[in-house]
Design a protein around this motif. Structure first.
Motif, PDB file in Angstrom:
ATOM      1  N   GLU A 132       0.898  -1.154   0.048  1.00  0.00           N
ATOM      2  CA  GLU A 132       0.105  -0.108   0.014  1.00  0.00           C
ATOM      3  C   GLU A 132       0.846   1.282   0.028  1.00  0.00           C
ATOM      4  O   GLU A 132       1.868   1.238   0.677  1.00  0.00           O
ATOM      5  CB  GLU A 132      -0.862  -0.259   1.171  1.00  0.00           C
ATOM      6  CG  GLU A 132      -1.970   1.241   1.203  1.00  0.00           C
ATOM      7  CD  GLU A 132      -2.854   1.144   2.519  1.00  0.00           C
ATOM      8  OE1 GLU A 132      -3.977   0.872   2.376  1.00  0.00           O
ATOM      9  OE2 GLU A 132      -2.226   1.277   3.635  1.00  0.00           O
ATOM     10  N   SER A 133       0.650   2.056  -0.775  1.00  0.00           N
ATOM     11  CA  SER A 133       1.303   3.586  -0.804  1.00  0.00           C
ATOM     12  C   SER A 133       0.800   4.158   0.235  1.00  0.00           C
ATOM     13  O   SER A 133      -0.101   3.840   1.281  1.00  0.00           O
ATOM     14  CB  SER A 133       1.037   4.021  -2.249  1.00  0.00           C
ATOM     15  OG  SER A 133      -0.152   4.637  -2.201  1.00  0.00           O
ATOM     16  N   ALA A 134       1.394   5.607   0.651  1.00  0.00           N
ATOM     17  CA  ALA A 134       1.158   6.236   1.642  1.00  0.00           C
ATOM     18  C   ALA A 134      -0.546   6.737   1.517  1.00  0.00           C
ATOM     19  O   ALA A 134      -0.773   7.174   0.315  1.00  0.00           O
ATOM     20  CB  ALA A 134       1.890   7.599   1.598  1.00  0.00           C
ATOM     21  N   VAL A 135      -0.910   6.653   2.668  1.00  0.00           N
ATOM     22  CA  VAL A 135      -2.444   6.909   2.743  1.00  0.00           C
ATOM     23  C   VAL A 135      -2.678   8.505   2.811  1.00  0.00           C
ATOM     24  O   VAL A 135      -2.055   9.197   3.501  1.00  0.00           O
ATOM     25  CB  VAL A 135      -3.080   6.281   3.919  1.00  0.00           C
ATOM     26  CG1 VAL A 135      -4.658   6.788   4.013  1.00  0.00           C
ATOM     27  CG2 VAL A 135      -3.137   4.961   3.938  1.00  0.00           C
ATOM     28  N   PRO A 136      -3.460   9.104   1.903  1.00  0.00           N
ATOM     29  CA  PRO A 136      -3.484  10.564   2.004  1.00  0.00           C
ATOM     30  C   PRO A 136      -4.152  10.859   3.335  1.00  0.00           C
ATOM     31  O   PRO A 136      -5.222  10.328   3.838  1.00  0.00           O
ATOM     32  CB  PRO A 136      -4.273  10.841   0.754  1.00  0.00           C
ATOM     33  CG  PRO A 136      -4.978   9.611   0.244  1.00  0.00           C
ATOM     34  CD  PRO A 136      -4.271   8.606   0.737  1.00  0.00           C
ATOM     35  N   PRO A 137      -3.932  12.172   3.893  1.00  0.00           N
ATOM     36  CA  PRO A 137      -4.624  12.608   5.208  1.00  0.00           C
ATOM     37  C   PRO A 137      -6.005  12.828   4.782  1.00  0.00           C
ATOM     38  O   PRO A 137      -6.743  12.698   5.678  1.00  0.00           O
ATOM     39  CB  PRO A 137      -3.873  13.969   5.528  1.00  0.00           C
ATOM     40  CG  PRO A 137      -3.336  14.365   4.225  1.00  0.00           C
ATOM     41  CD  PRO A 137      -2.881  13.293   3.590  1.00  0.00           C
ATOM     42  N   CYS A 138      -6.398  13.080   3.736  1.00  0.00           N
ATOM     43  CA  CYS A 138      -7.848  13.173   3.442  1.00  0.00           C
ATOM     44  C   CYS A 138      -8.311  12.658   2.060  1.00  0.00           C
ATOM     45  O   CYS A 138      -8.623  11.299   2.146  1.00  0.00           O
ATOM     46  CB  CYS A 138      -8.267  14.669   3.336  1.00  0.00           C
ATOM     47  SG  CYS A 138      -9.933  15.299   3.133  1.00  0.00           S
ATOM     48  N   GLU A 139      -8.462  13.179   1.121  1.00  0.00           N
ATOM     49  CA  GLU A 139      -8.842  12.594  -0.195  1.00  0.00           C
ATOM     50  C   GLU A 139      -7.561  12.546  -0.826  1.00  0.00           C
ATOM     51  O   GLU A 139      -6.470  13.155  -0.656  1.00  0.00           O
ATOM     52  CB  GLU A 139      -9.676  13.746  -0.911  1.00  0.00           C
ATOM     53  CG  GLU A 139     -11.145  13.900  -0.443  1.00  0.00           C
ATOM     54  CD  GLU A 139     -12.095  14.837  -1.232  1.00  0.00           C
ATOM     55  OE1 GLU A 139     -13.234  14.465  -1.347  1.00  0.00           O
ATOM     56  OE2 GLU A 139     -11.498  15.868  -1.593  1.00  0.00           O
ATOM     57  N   GLY A 140      -7.656  11.745  -1.985  1.00  0.00           N
ATOM     58  CA  GLY A 140      -6.442  11.500  -2.832  1.00  0.00           C
ATOM     59  C   GLY A 140      -6.404   9.904  -3.330  1.00  0.00           C
ATOM     60  O   GLY A 140      -7.067   9.226  -3.206  1.00  0.00           O
ATOM     61  N   ASP A 141      -5.118   9.598  -3.840  1.00  0.00           N
ATOM     62  CA  ASP A 141      -5.027   8.271  -4.502  1.00  0.00           C
ATOM     63  C   ASP A 141      -4.119   7.298  -3.622  1.00  0.00           C
ATOM     64  O   ASP A 141      -3.255   7.751  -2.909  1.00  0.00           O
ATOM     65  CB  ASP A 141      -4.258   8.312  -5.878  1.00  0.00           C
ATOM     66  CG  ASP A 141      -5.155   9.150  -7.009  1.00  0.00           C
ATOM     67  OD1 ASP A 141      -6.492   9.103  -6.579  1.00  0.00           O
ATOM     68  OD2 ASP A 141      -4.741   9.345  -7.934  1.00  0.00           O
ATOM     69  N   ILE A 142      -4.490   6.029  -3.606  1.00  0.00           N
ATOM     70  CA  ILE A 142      -3.865   5.213  -2.904  1.00  0.00           C
ATOM     71  C   ILE A 142      -3.555   3.986  -3.625  1.00  0.00           C
ATOM     72  O   ILE A 142      -4.555   3.694  -4.778  1.00  0.00           O
ATOM     73  CB  ILE A 142      -4.451   4.475  -1.673  1.00  0.00           C
ATOM     74  CG1 ILE A 142      -5.027   5.708  -0.603  1.00  0.00           C
ATOM     75  CG2 ILE A 142      -3.387   3.528  -0.800  1.00  0.00           C
ATOM     76  CD1 ILE A 142      -5.711   4.894   0.650  1.00  0.00           C
ATOM     77  N   THR A 143      -2.356   3.580  -3.922  1.00  0.00           N
ATOM     78  CA  THR A 143      -1.687   2.571  -4.828  1.00  0.00           C
ATOM     79  C   THR A 143      -1.625   1.232  -4.270  1.00  0.00           C
ATOM     80  O   THR A 143      -1.069   1.375  -3.229  1.00  0.00           O
ATOM     81  CB  THR A 143      -0.832   2.958  -5.818  1.00  0.00           C
ATOM     82  OG1 THR A 143       0.482   2.986  -4.973  1.00  0.00           O
ATOM     83  CG2 THR A 143      -1.130   4.004  -6.665  1.00  0.00           C
ATOM     84  N   TYR A 144      -2.447   0.122  -4.892  1.00  0.00           N
ATOM     85  CA  TYR A 144      -2.049  -1.271  -4.182  1.00  0.00           C
ATOM     86  C   TYR A 144      -1.017  -2.039  -5.370  1.00  0.00           C
ATOM     87  O   TYR A 144      -1.494  -2.183  -6.192  1.00  0.00           O
ATOM     88  CB  TYR A 144      -3.231  -1.897  -3.870  1.00  0.00           C
ATOM     89  CG  TYR A 144      -3.917  -1.223  -2.511  1.00  0.00           C
ATOM     90  CD1 TYR A 144      -3.531  -1.691  -1.435  1.00  0.00           C
ATOM     91  CD2 TYR A 144      -4.791  -0.023  -2.721  1.00  0.00           C
ATOM     92  CE1 TYR A 144      -4.151  -0.764  -0.092  1.00  0.00           C
ATOM     93  CE2 TYR A 144      -5.451   0.491  -1.750  1.00  0.00           C
ATOM     94  CZ  TYR A 144      -5.092   0.183  -0.556  1.00  0.00           C
ATOM     95  OH  TYR A 144      -5.679   0.577   0.744  1.00  0.00           O
ATOM     96  N   THR A 145       0.083  -2.559  -4.761  1.00  0.00           N
ATOM     97  CA  THR A 145       0.832  -3.077  -6.012  1.00  0.00           C
ATOM     98  C   THR A 145       1.152  -4.559  -5.608  1.00  0.00           C
ATOM     99  O   THR A 145       1.645  -4.905  -4.410  1.00  0.00           O
ATOM    100  CB  THR A 145       2.324  -2.316  -5.973  1.00  0.00           C
ATOM    101  OG1 THR A 145       1.772  -0.988  -6.370  1.00  0.00           O
ATOM    102  CG2 THR A 145       3.075  -3.165  -7.244  1.00  0.00           C
ATOM    103  N   TRP A 146       0.851  -5.345  -6.546  1.00  0.00           N
ATOM    104  CA  TRP A 146       1.165  -6.905  -6.361  1.00  0.00           C
ATOM    105  C   TRP A 146       2.415  -7.106  -7.629  1.00  0.00           C
ATOM    106  O   TRP A 146       2.487  -6.904  -8.539  1.00  0.00           O
ATOM    107  CB  TRP A 146       0.174  -7.847  -6.786  1.00  0.00           C
ATOM    108  CG  TRP A 146      -1.047  -7.863  -5.836  1.00  0.00           C
ATOM    109  CD1 TRP A 146      -1.360  -8.730  -4.712  1.00  0.00           C
ATOM    110  CD2 TRP A 146      -2.175  -7.051  -5.629  1.00  0.00           C
ATOM    111  NE1 TRP A 146      -2.382  -8.484  -4.015  1.00  0.00           N
ATOM    112  CE2 TRP A 146      -3.076  -7.320  -4.618  1.00  0.00           C
ATOM    113  CE3 TRP A 146      -2.342  -5.908  -6.303  1.00  0.00           C
ATOM    114  CZ2 TRP A 146      -4.125  -6.911  -4.164  1.00  0.00           C
ATOM    115  CZ3 TRP A 146      -3.730  -5.132  -5.924  1.00  0.00           C
ATOM    116  CH2 TRP A 146      -4.548  -5.496  -4.761  1.00  0.00           C
TER     117      TRP A 146
END
Length: 315
Positions: free
Chosen positions: A147-161
């Motif tokens: 999991e990429s860094a979780v934004p403090p509010c809105e935004g994108d998160i990437t999950y990489t396999w």
């Protein structure tokens, strides 16, 4: 095959006496000549197609039938495999034909990236990562997700396999989640009526959560203009979520001042009209304690002789 052959000539005289001349030939066949080795490179073990072994004759031109091929150990991933055919002549002399196959597996193909939008981090449901095979059709087991860094509010998160084949070549499957928080819901407005400005007691503003359940701290209250007498005053608290979306809680206070209380009437008796000395009118406050300034006095009709005269001050 190999060995001795004798050739005998016989000489016989007139008396019938004979002698022989013997010539012995020894056949010693040279070893056959080994054919040149060959090689090729393939993607996968399953793609190996063996060549037809070449024709090999013994030293005397007799075609030899090979045995084989003998396959060497198959590497667990990439590497060389040798295939050996052996040609043996009648004298037991052998030569080998060796064909080397190099397995060089291409990198796997990365699956297409995916994406989705959710209201809140808590609502993220990750997909099942797709099946990815190596270039030879072997299913690869992915590691992850990371999991990429979780934004403090809105935004994108990437999950990489990450899928890695036996040769160490890797490809990624990336799933992007966009968090887009809906605006919060405004609380219901409230109102009350009071007698006086001083009687206003503000309520505790209600609890308001953002769309993801996080309590919001309101700013305020902001008081509207205070009417000079009766009327409405609004008190506004503003709740703003992390995305900058705001809603207001509005409390309206209506000021409705009760009528003032009349002071007790007074009276006196005098001898003559000329002796009338008017009192100082009493202090009268409105229902909120504000001193009122009276108008007057208004004198009633003066009797021609004796009688009553009233003096009236109005607050």
């Amino acid at each position: 095959c190999e060995g001795d052959i004798t050739y005998t000539w016989t000489y016989t005289d007139c008396a019938g006496e004979s002698v022989d001349y013997v010539h012995t030939v020894t056949i010693d066949i040279p070893p056959p000549t080994a054919p040149a080795a060959t090689n090729e490179t393939v993607d996968c073990y399953a793609n190996i197609t063996l060549p037809t072994p070449p024709t090999v004759n013994d030293a005397c031109g007799t075609p030899l039938t090979p045995t084989g091929p003998v396959e060497s150990a198959v590497p667990p991933c990439e590497g060389d495999i040798t295939y050996t055919w052996t040609y043996t002549d009648c004298a037991g002399e052998s030569v080998d034909y060796v064909h080397t196959v190099t397995i060089d597996i291409p990198p796997p193909t990365a699956p297409a990236a995916t994406n989705e939008t959710v209201d809140c981090y808590a609502n993220i449901t990750l997909p099942t990562p797709p099946t990815v095979n190596d270039a030879c059709g072997t299913p690869l087991t992915p590691t992850g997700p990371v999991e990429s860094a979780v934004p403090p509010c809105e935004g994108d998160i990437t999950y990489t396999w990450t899928y890695t084949d036996c040769a160490g070549e890797s490809v990624d499957y990336v799933h992007t989640v966009t968090i887009d928080i809906p605006p919060p819901t405004a609380p219901a407005a409230t109102n009350e009526t009071v007698n006086c400005y001083a009687d206003i007691s503000l309520p505790t503003p209600p609890t308001v959560n953002d769309a993801c359940g996080t309590p919001l701290t309101p700013s305020g209250p902001i008081e509207s203009a205070v009417p000079p007498c009766e009327g409405d005053i609004t008190y506004t608290w503003t709740y703003t979520d992390c995305a900058g979306e705001s809603v207001d809680y509005v409390h309206t206070v209506t000021i409705d001042i009760p009528p003032p209380t009349a002071p007790a009437a007074t009276n006196e008796t005098v001898d003559c009209y000329a002796n009338i000395t008017l009192p100082t009118p009493p202090t009268v406050n409105d229902a909120c304690g504000t001193p009122l300034t009276p108008t007057g006095p208004v004198e009633s009709a003066v009797p021609p002789c004796e009688g009553d005269i009233t003096y009236t001050w109005t607050y």
